[in-house]
Scaffold this motif. Sequence first.
Motif, PDB file in Angstrom:
ATOM      1  N   SER A  31       0.823  -1.213   0.000  1.00 47.45           N
ATOM      2  CA  SER A  31       0.000   0.000   0.000  1.00 47.45           C
ATOM      3  C   SER A  31       0.855   1.260   0.000  1.00 47.45           C
ATOM      4  CB  SER A  31      -0.934   0.012   1.210  1.00 47.45           C
ATOM      5  OG  SER A  31      -0.203   0.120   2.426  1.00 47.45           O
ATOM      6  N   PHE A  32       2.105   1.158   0.469  1.00 51.19           N
ATOM      7  CA  PHE A  32       3.033   2.284   0.447  1.00 51.19           C
ATOM      8  C   PHE A  32       3.943   2.244  -0.785  1.00 51.19           C
ATOM      9  CE2 PHE A  32       2.960   2.451   5.376  1.00 51.19           C
ATOM     10  CZ  PHE A  32       1.782   3.182   5.336  1.00 51.19           C
ATOM     11  N   GLY A  33       3.762   1.241  -1.630  1.00 46.46           N
ATOM     12  CA  GLY A  33       4.591   1.126  -2.828  1.00 46.46           C
ATOM     13  C   GLY A  33       6.051   0.870  -2.508  1.00 46.46           C
ATOM     14  N   GLN A  34       6.321   0.062  -1.485  1.00 42.47           N
ATOM     15  CA  GLN A  34       7.691  -0.111  -1.005  1.00 42.47           C
ATOM     16  C   GLN A  34       8.493  -1.118  -1.832  1.00 42.47           C
ATOM     17  OE1 GLN A  34       7.030  -1.182   3.105  1.00 42.47           O
ATOM     18  NE2 GLN A  34       7.003   0.951   3.786  1.00 42.47           N
ATOM     19  N   HIS A  35       9.673  -0.690  -2.250  1.00 41.76           N
ATOM     20  CA  HIS A  35      10.697  -1.549  -2.838  1.00 41.76           C
ATOM     21  C   HIS A  35      12.015  -1.047  -2.262  1.00 41.76           C
ATOM     22  CE1 HIS A  35       8.002  -3.396  -5.817  1.00 41.76           C
ATOM     23  NE2 HIS A  35       7.459  -2.196  -5.922  1.00 41.76           N
ATOM     24  N   PHE A  36      12.690  -1.875  -1.491  1.00 34.74           N
ATOM     25  CA  PHE A  36      13.868  -1.424  -0.754  1.00 34.74           C
ATOM     26  C   PHE A  36      15.119  -1.558  -1.614  1.00 34.74           C
ATOM     27  CE2 PHE A  36      11.062  -3.338   2.653  1.00 34.74           C
ATOM     28  CZ  PHE A  36      10.486  -2.122   2.992  1.00 34.74           C
ATOM     29  N   LEU A  37      15.827  -0.459  -1.767  1.00 29.31           N
ATOM     30  CA  LEU A  37      17.039  -0.434  -2.580  1.00 29.31           C
ATOM     31  C   LEU A  37      18.110  -1.306  -1.935  1.00 29.31           C
ATOM     32  CD1 LEU A  37      18.252   0.843  -5.116  1.00 29.31           C
ATOM     33  CD2 LEU A  37      18.965   2.790  -3.705  1.00 29.31           C
ATOM     34  N   ASN A  38      18.762  -2.124  -2.765  1.00 28.10           N
ATOM     35  CA  ASN A  38      19.703  -3.113  -2.234  1.00 28.10           C
ATOM     36  C   ASN A  38      20.997  -3.145  -3.046  1.00 28.10           C
ATOM     37  OD1 ASN A  38      20.231  -5.199  -0.291  1.00 28.10           O
ATOM     38  ND2 ASN A  38      19.967  -6.723  -1.915  1.00 28.10           N
ATOM     39  N   SER A  39      21.282  -2.059  -3.763  1.00 24.39           N
ATOM     40  CA  SER A  39      22.467  -2.002  -4.617  1.00 24.39           C
ATOM     41  C   SER A  39      23.450  -0.961  -4.086  1.00 24.39           C
ATOM     42  CB  SER A  39      22.073  -1.640  -6.050  1.00 24.39           C
ATOM     43  OG  SER A  39      23.202  -1.256  -6.807  1.00 24.39           O
ATOM     44  N   PRO A  40      24.618  -1.375  -3.586  1.00 18.26           N
ATOM     45  CA  PRO A  40      25.609  -0.405  -3.093  1.00 18.26           C
ATOM     46  C   PRO A  40      26.012   0.617  -4.151  1.00 18.26           C
ATOM     47  CG  PRO A  40      26.182  -2.626  -2.392  1.00 18.26           C
ATOM     48  CD  PRO A  40      25.053  -2.770  -3.359  1.00 18.26           C
ATOM     49  N   LYS A 100      17.614  27.563   3.979  1.00 21.99           N
ATOM     50  CA  LYS A 100      17.548  28.266   2.704  1.00 21.99           C
ATOM     51  C   LYS A 100      17.947  27.401   1.515  1.00 21.99           C
ATOM     52  CE  LYS A 100      16.333  32.145   4.632  1.00 21.99           C
ATOM     53  NZ  LYS A 100      14.937  32.625   4.473  1.00 21.99           N
ATOM     54  N   SER A 101      18.636  26.289   1.779  1.00 23.22           N
ATOM     55  CA  SER A 101      19.127  25.456   0.677  1.00 23.22           C
ATOM     56  C   SER A 101      19.056  23.984   1.080  1.00 23.22           C
ATOM     57  CB  SER A 101      20.565  25.844   0.313  1.00 23.22           C
ATOM     58  OG  SER A 101      21.024  25.096  -0.793  1.00 23.22           O
ATOM     59  N   ILE A 102      17.925  23.358   0.767  1.00 23.80           N
ATOM     60  CA  ILE A 102      17.666  21.977   1.179  1.00 23.80           C
ATOM     61  C   ILE A 102      17.953  21.022   0.027  1.00 23.80           C
ATOM     62  CG2 ILE A 102      15.853  20.348   1.876  1.00 23.80           C
ATOM     63  CD1 ILE A 102      14.458  22.745   3.246  1.00 23.80           C
ATOM     64  N   TRP A 103      18.634  19.934   0.354  1.00 20.45           N
ATOM     65  CA  TRP A 103      18.812  18.826  -0.592  1.00 20.45           C
ATOM     66  C   TRP A 103      17.772  17.773  -0.238  1.00 20.45           C
ATOM     67  CZ3 TRP A 103      23.294  14.759  -0.278  1.00 20.45           C
ATOM     68  CH2 TRP A 103      23.232  13.904  -1.391  1.00 20.45           C
ATOM     69  N   LEU A 104      16.858  17.509  -1.153  1.00 15.72           N
ATOM     70  CA  LEU A 104      15.815  16.521  -0.924  1.00 15.72           C
ATOM     71  C   LEU A 104      16.159  15.249  -1.690  1.00 15.72           C
ATOM     72  CD1 LEU A 104      12.073  17.112  -0.560  1.00 15.72           C
ATOM     73  CD2 LEU A 104      12.838  15.239  -2.019  1.00 15.72           C
ATOM     74  N   VAL A 105      16.139  14.131  -0.982  1.00 14.80           N
ATOM     75  CA  VAL A 105      16.532  12.841  -1.552  1.00 14.80           C
ATOM     76  C   VAL A 105      15.396  11.848  -1.338  1.00 14.80           C
ATOM     77  CG1 VAL A 105      18.233  10.978  -1.487  1.00 14.80           C
ATOM     78  CG2 VAL A 105      18.948  13.334  -0.990  1.00 14.80           C
ATOM     79  N   SER A 106      15.103  11.042  -2.362  1.00 13.14           N
ATOM     80  CA  SER A 106      14.033  10.066  -2.172  1.00 13.14           C
ATOM     81  C   SER A 106      14.045   8.978  -3.234  1.00 13.14           C
ATOM     82  CB  SER A 106      12.663  10.757  -2.201  1.00 13.14           C
ATOM     83  OG  SER A 106      11.623   9.827  -1.970  1.00 13.14           O
ATOM     84  N   ASN A 107      13.833   7.752  -2.774  1.00 11.73           N
ATOM     85  CA  ASN A 107      13.412   6.656  -3.639  1.00 11.73           C
ATOM     86  C   ASN A 107      11.891   6.740  -3.638  1.00 11.73           C
ATOM     87  OD1 ASN A 107      12.845   4.256  -4.937  1.00 11.73           O
ATOM     88  ND2 ASN A 107      13.546   2.943  -3.263  1.00 11.73           N
ATOM     89  N   LEU A 108      11.346   7.522  -4.557  1.00 12.28           N
ATOM     90  CA  LEU A 108       9.936   7.895  -4.511  1.00 12.28           C
ATOM     91  C   LEU A 108       9.003   6.700  -4.688  1.00 12.28           C
ATOM     92  CD1 LEU A 108      10.076  11.066  -6.788  1.00 12.28           C
ATOM     93  CD2 LEU A 108       9.637  11.065  -4.329  1.00 12.28           C
ATOM     94  N   PRO A 109       7.912   6.656  -3.925  1.00 11.75           N
ATOM     95  CA  PRO A 109       6.866   5.664  -4.226  1.00 11.75           C
ATOM     96  C   PRO A 109       6.336   5.937  -5.632  1.00 11.75           C
ATOM     97  CG  PRO A 109       6.486   6.741  -2.096  1.00 11.75           C
ATOM     98  CD  PRO A 109       7.558   7.510  -2.787  1.00 11.75           C
ATOM     99  N   TYR A 110       6.354   4.931  -6.493  1.00 15.01           N
ATOM    100  CA  TYR A 110       6.028   5.166  -7.896  1.00 15.01           C
ATOM    101  C   TYR A 110       4.608   5.683  -8.098  1.00 15.01           C
ATOM    102  CZ  TYR A 110      10.340   2.654  -9.017  1.00 15.01           C
ATOM    103  OH  TYR A 110      11.652   2.271  -9.121  1.00 15.01           O
ATOM    104  N   ASN A 111       3.687   5.287  -7.224  1.00 18.01           N
ATOM    105  CA  ASN A 111       2.287   5.665  -7.439  1.00 18.01           C
ATOM    106  C   ASN A 111       2.008   7.132  -7.132  1.00 18.01           C
ATOM    107  OD1 ASN A 111       2.774   5.148  -4.718  1.00 18.01           O
ATOM    108  ND2 ASN A 111       0.703   4.422  -4.312  1.00 18.01           N
ATOM    109  N   VAL A 112       2.920   7.815  -6.444  1.00 19.13           N
ATOM    110  CA  VAL A 112       2.717   9.244  -6.154  1.00 19.13           C
ATOM    111  C   VAL A 112       3.948  10.067  -6.533  1.00 19.13           C
ATOM    112  CG1 VAL A 112       0.979   8.958  -4.352  1.00 19.13           C
ATOM    113  CG2 VAL A 112       3.405   8.872  -3.742  1.00 19.13           C
TER     114      VAL A 112
END
Length: 267
Positions: free
Chosen positions: A10-19, A99-111
Amino acid sequence: MGKFPTANKSFGQHFLNSPTVIKKITSPLPEGCDAIIEVGPGPAVLTPHLAEYKKPIFVIEMDERFVEILAPVVGAENIFRQDALEFDWKNFLETKKFKSIWLVSNLPYNVSVPLTLAFLRIPEITQMTLMYQKEVAQKILPNDLRNAMGSLHVLMQTQFDLSHVVYAPPGAFIPPPKVDSQVLNFKRKALPLIPLKDIDVFEVYLRLMFANRRKQLGGILRKEWGAEKTISSMQEAGLSMEIRAEALTLNQVLKLYEISSRYSLKP
């Protein structure tokens, strides 16, 4: 990588596993960054690498199972347990003054697209490194721009310089998704091509233009603007009535928007 909990569909989770992919996403630290926000960190795959930069780091995570994993890395007070689409950016920025944010995400594909459009509207987010389903990433940054122009590409180009970071095959995740993925980097332009205050109007204009991007643009606009104003606008922009929106260049899209704004032609 360590053992992952069961993914919540339901959260669209796929956990990254590649170094390799993890390293590409989490380095280098953008110049001038004064805070890092990770959306959907899950079991802290990227988070420890981001925390190594010793910058204030915050995470937005809906799944309560990961709070105990994330707390030692970022501090319990820096975990926001909520939907990122409902995050109160105004209150957060008034409180933290970043004032300067770096946003990082493995985004849920559905949103992924709604989240990207929300992030675009936060000027304090000056850099983003985001994972998408490859098909969506190609709409934002096509490998080949011939007959590939679309609203998402144009919209993001007005605010950011875009670049490819890395591809991630299904095997880079647990559980593996059924699609390939791609990571893109977004660096906010010092001078946006469209003022951020006008972005809502511009987005409506793009939806009109690209709703049927393979059809002749003159016919699409004539239904909204009328024949006379459409013909004069297209002529002033140096465009044929028969051109298709997908074949436009970024400059042509912006030129036609400037003309339509001058004529007060509302989509």
